[in-house]
Enzyme design. Structure first.
Site, PDB file in Angstrom:
ATOM      1  N   ASN A 154       0.804  -1.098   0.099  1.00  0.00           N
ATOM      2  CA  ASN A 154       0.021   0.063  -0.054  1.00  0.00           C
ATOM      3  C   ASN A 154       0.656   1.158   0.027  1.00  0.00           C
ATOM      4  OD1 ASN A 154       0.837  -0.574   2.636  1.00  0.00           O
ATOM      5  ND2 ASN A 154      -1.182   0.579   3.577  1.00  0.00           N
ATOM      6  N   GLU A 250       4.935  -4.030  12.232  1.00  0.00           N
ATOM      7  CA  GLU A 250       4.095  -2.844  11.857  1.00  0.00           C
ATOM      8  C   GLU A 250       2.874  -3.435  11.164  1.00  0.00           C
ATOM      9  OE1 GLU A 250       4.224   0.249  12.585  1.00  0.00           O
ATOM     10  OE2 GLU A 250       6.277   0.742  13.230  1.00  0.00           O
ATOM     11  N   CYS A 284      -3.006   1.761   6.565  1.00  0.00           N
ATOM     12  CA  CYS A 284      -3.226   0.903   7.913  1.00  0.00           C
ATOM     13  C   CYS A 284      -3.703   2.201   8.939  1.00  0.00           C
ATOM     14  CB  CYS A 284      -1.950   0.494   8.423  1.00  0.00           C
ATOM     15  SG  CYS A 284      -0.631   1.893   8.217  1.00  0.00           S
TER      16      CYS A 284
HETATM   17  P1  NAP Z   1       0.442  -9.036   3.686  1.00  0.00           P
HETATM   18  O1  NAP Z   1      -0.657  -9.762   2.905  1.00  0.00           O
HETATM   19  O2  NAP Z   1       0.769  -9.371   5.060  1.00  0.00           O
HETATM   20  O3  NAP Z   1       1.578  -8.922   2.985  1.00  0.00           O
HETATM   21  C1  NAP Z   1       2.906  -7.967   3.485  1.00  0.00           C
HETATM   22  C2  NAP Z   1       4.286  -8.528   3.083  1.00  0.00           C
HETATM   23  O4  NAP Z   1       4.169  -9.822   3.473  1.00  0.00           O
HETATM   24  C3  NAP Z   1       4.364  -8.807   1.347  1.00  0.00           C
HETATM   25  O5  NAP Z   1       5.380  -8.612   0.966  1.00  0.00           O
HETATM   26  C4  NAP Z   1       3.991 -10.360   1.208  1.00  0.00           C
HETATM   27  O6  NAP Z   1       4.462 -10.814   0.204  1.00  0.00           O
HETATM   28  C5  NAP Z   1       4.816 -10.676   2.577  1.00  0.00           C
HETATM   29  N1  NAP Z   1       4.351 -12.286   2.946  1.00  0.00           N
HETATM   30  C6  NAP Z   1       3.091 -12.511   2.807  1.00  0.00           C
HETATM   31  N2  NAP Z   1       2.984 -14.026   3.460  1.00  0.00           N
HETATM   32  C7  NAP Z   1       4.247 -14.068   3.831  1.00  0.00           C
HETATM   33  C8  NAP Z   1       4.823 -15.271   4.615  1.00  0.00           C
HETATM   34  N3  NAP Z   1       4.316 -16.406   4.878  1.00  0.00           N
HETATM   35  N4  NAP Z   1       6.312 -15.279   5.138  1.00  0.00           N
HETATM   36  C9  NAP Z   1       6.948 -13.760   4.775  1.00  0.00           C
HETATM   37  N5  NAP Z   1       6.328 -12.923   4.193  1.00  0.00           N
HETATM   38  C10 NAP Z   1       5.078 -13.030   3.702  1.00  0.00           C
HETATM   39  O7  NAP Z   1      -0.080  -7.506   3.885  1.00  0.00           O
HETATM   40  P2  NAP Z   1      -0.474  -6.666   2.827  1.00  0.00           P
HETATM   41  O8  NAP Z   1      -2.040  -6.891   2.088  1.00  0.00           O
HETATM   42  O9  NAP Z   1       0.414  -6.392   1.639  1.00  0.00           O
HETATM   43  O10 NAP Z   1      -0.739  -5.061   3.517  1.00  0.00           O
HETATM   44  C11 NAP Z   1      -1.930  -4.881   4.127  1.00  0.00           C
HETATM   45  C12 NAP Z   1      -1.705  -5.063   5.443  1.00  0.00           C
HETATM   46  O11 NAP Z   1      -0.451  -4.114   6.027  1.00  0.00           O
HETATM   47  C13 NAP Z   1      -2.843  -4.185   6.203  1.00  0.00           C
HETATM   48  O12 NAP Z   1      -3.129  -5.155   7.328  1.00  0.00           O
HETATM   49  C14 NAP Z   1      -2.099  -2.752   6.780  1.00  0.00           C
HETATM   50  O13 NAP Z   1      -2.835  -2.300   7.916  1.00  0.00           O
HETATM   51  C15 NAP Z   1      -0.891  -3.238   7.037  1.00  0.00           C
HETATM   52  N6  NAP Z   1       0.072  -2.036   7.138  1.00  0.00           N
HETATM   53  C16 NAP Z   1       0.619  -1.668   8.210  1.00  0.00           C
HETATM   54  C17 NAP Z   1       1.438  -0.693   8.177  1.00  0.00           C
HETATM   55  C18 NAP Z   1       1.916   0.095   9.464  1.00  0.00           C
HETATM   56  O14 NAP Z   1       2.971   0.871   9.305  1.00  0.00           O
HETATM   57  N7  NAP Z   1       1.653  -0.391  10.729  1.00  0.00           N
HETATM   58  C19 NAP Z   1       1.391   0.325   7.074  1.00  0.00           C
HETATM   59  C20 NAP Z   1       1.128  -0.266   5.932  1.00  0.00           C
HETATM   60  C21 NAP Z   1       0.284  -1.550   5.930  1.00  0.00           C
HETATM   61  P3  NAP Z   1       3.691 -11.122  -1.279  1.00  0.00           P
HETATM   62  O15 NAP Z   1       3.074  -9.838  -1.502  1.00  0.00           O
HETATM   63  O16 NAP Z   1       4.516 -11.925  -2.070  1.00  0.00           O
HETATM   64  O17 NAP Z   1       2.435 -12.022  -0.650  1.00  0.00           O
END
Ligand code: NAP
Length: 475
Positions: A154, A250, A284
């Site tokens: 995002n 995060e 987020c």
């Molecule tokens: P996500 O599905 O958890 O993916 C995040 C990252 O993790 C991607 O690079 C993804 O790779 C990787 N990933 C997925 N499964 C994994 C595994 N088993 N082992 C290692 N890495 C893995 O999250 P998203 O949909 O991209 O992002 C949305 C989430 O991020 C929301 O919940 C949002 O609130 C949160 N967020 C938090 C912050 C903060 O600063 N607190 C900021 C922004 C977003 P792939 O893309 O290859 O699947």
């Protein structure tokens, strides 16, 4: 668009590498091919860790690290439009939001450069106890080691910046795995790092199957820290699987805002309308749950709804667009299903709740009951709810009624109320008379409860990625 249909390689040990396999990236808006990237697997992940470990054997002095970080900030400024277009094309982020992200990444690099130059340990007051008499002691602040960094789709540029800039400031080499849906901004940043003089191995970028690359980062003992931004589900599992590493998380939020009876409603309505729907709610800290004092409920809605309905929904490449697509069809279907769940439970949909072409229209739901998903889970879509309350205690209880705790906000003109809320809202940050979507990149930013276990912002991230070494001298 100029940046479409590009082909990029992986960066490992200073070399741009092809693997024979590719990851395709498609526009979340049109479905057109944005480009393809060489696909990494476990073997490339191991090579990247080898390269990072080798790089750290010849530490880079702080002034060189700072110079590189400052140079990258300058390049980001010079190539601002290209960078913003790259973000917009791969993430489907409206261009005006992508431009803000590109500018913020400059500030992240600049702040990290400051931290690189300030990095120092501290004196220990040894004669404060009898045992320490006749001794001089101080700490060195040393890089923790190779850092594995995993980032979400995002904020494909600035959240990568929040991973790699503090790590380099701390003197750590990085193996980065950006989101598969948005690798181009990360690879562009890697090009800029290389151009800025970062020697081989200090930054390695892998794009490919998350679990395969993630498993190597978890299992390889040379990776001393993993810094992860993404969903709670993935993040906490990583932490469980790597108990001997520092795993910094995060994660998500279900962002609440309280609007007190004494607040400036025009100001609140303007800030909330802008921050509940920016990037279609895929932040987020997107405003998701608004709790407004019952005496001002109708008044707030009267100001808020026209602003929501005036948001321009459409093509993210269009400079006038406020709200674009969700990242993919699954995300869109899930958000529509959550709206439907609220509707079926009797909650009134005040605006939106349907599609504008292929895009979810900005949706406002009235008074959903607290156990509905839209009221306690992270929607991550262009949906917010507005709920009336009678007492501040009730509002705080409702705001806290989620497993998340990243940022929350309150609008009030009463300083006592504001400070009471700041103490009682169980979140990592509380904004007063500002939407809780607000973030300046030097702030300590991070959550409690399911939202994570760390603080980012270069000064705080550098602290997390370094270790104290005590030095004692007998005089
Ligand atoms: P996500 O599905 O958890 O993916 C995040 C990252 O993790 C991607 O690079 C993804 O790779 C990787 N990933 C997925 N499964 C994994 C595994 N088993 N082992 C290692 N890495 C893995 O999250 P998203 O949909 O991209 O992002 C949305 C989430 O991020 C929301 O919940 C949002 O609130 C949160 N967020 C938090 C912050 C903060 O600063 N607190 C900021 C922004 C977003 P792939 O893309 O290859 O699947």
């Amino acid at each position: 668009m100029a940046v479409t249909a590009s082909e990029k390689k992986l960066l490992i040990g200073g070399e741009w590498v092809e693997t024979g396999d590719w990851v395709e990236v498609r526009s979340p808006y049109s479905g057109d091919l944005v480009g393809r990237v060489a696909k990494a697997g476990a073997a490339e992940a191991r090579r990247a860790i080898d390269a990072a470990e080798a790089a750290m054997r010849e530490p880079l002095p702080a002034h060189k690290r700072a110079e590189i970080l400052v140079r990258v900030a300058g390049y980001l400024g010079r190539r601002h439009d290209e960078v913003a277009q790259t973000i917009s094309a791969e993430a489907g982020k409206p261009l005006k939001a992508a431009k803000v992200e590109a500018a913020r990444a400059m500030s992240t690099f600049t702040m990290a450069a400051v931290e690189a130059r300030k990095l120092a340990g501290e004196m220990v007051p040894m004669d404060a106890s009898q045992a320490g008499e006749g001794k001089l002691a101080f700490t060195l602040r040393l890089p923790i080691g190779v850092v594995g960094a995993i980032s979400p789709f995002n904020f494909p540029l600035n959240l990568v910046a929040h991973k790699i800039a503090p790590a380099l400031a701390a003197g750590c080499a990085v193996v980065l795995k950006p989101a598969s849906q948005t690798p181009f901004s990360a690879l562009l940043l890697a090009e800029l790092e290389t151009e800025a003089g970062l020697p081989p191995g200090w930054l390695n970028v892998l794009v490919g199957p998350a679990s395969e690359i993630g498993d190597v980062l978890v299992e390889d003992e040379r990776v001393r820290a993993i810094t992860f931004t993404g969903s709670s589900e993935v993040g906490w599992k990583l932490a469980e699987r790597a108990p001997r590493k520092r795993v910094k998380l995060e994660l998500g939020n279900a962002t609440p805002v309280i609007v007190e009876a004494d607040s400036d409603l025009d100001d609140a309505a303007t800030k909330l309308a802008a921050n509940a729907f920016s990037f279609a709610g895929q932040s987020c800290i997107s405003v998701q749950r608004i709790y407004v004092h019952r005496s001002r409920y109708d008044d707030l809605l009267g100001r808020f709804l026209p602003k929501v309905e005036a948001l321009v929904v459409g093509d993210p490449a269009d400079e006038t667009t406020d709200v674009g697509p969700l990242i993919d069809r699954d995300a869109r279907d899930r958000v529509l299903a959550w709206i439907e769940e609220a509707r079926e439970a009797g909650a009134e949909i005040l605006t939106g709740g349907d599609l504008d072409g292929e895009l979810v229209r900005p949706t406002v739901i009235a008074n959903p009951s607290p156990e509905l998903k839209v009221a306690c889970e992270e929607v991550f879509g262009p949906v917010c709810s507005v709920t009336a309350y009678d007492r501040l205690d009730d509002a705080i209880e409702l705001a806290n009624g989620t497993r998340y705790g990243l940022q929350a906000g309150i609008f009030t003109t009463n300083v006592r109320t504001a400070l009471e809320a700041a103490h009682r809202l169980e979140f990592g940050g509380v904004t007063i008379n500002e939407a809780p979507t607000f973030r300046a990149d030097q702030m300590p930013y991070g959550g409690v409860k399911d939202s994570g276990n760390t603080r980012e912002g270069p000064a705080y991230a550098v602290r997390e990625l370094t270790e104290d070494r005590l030095v004692v001298i007998d005089l």
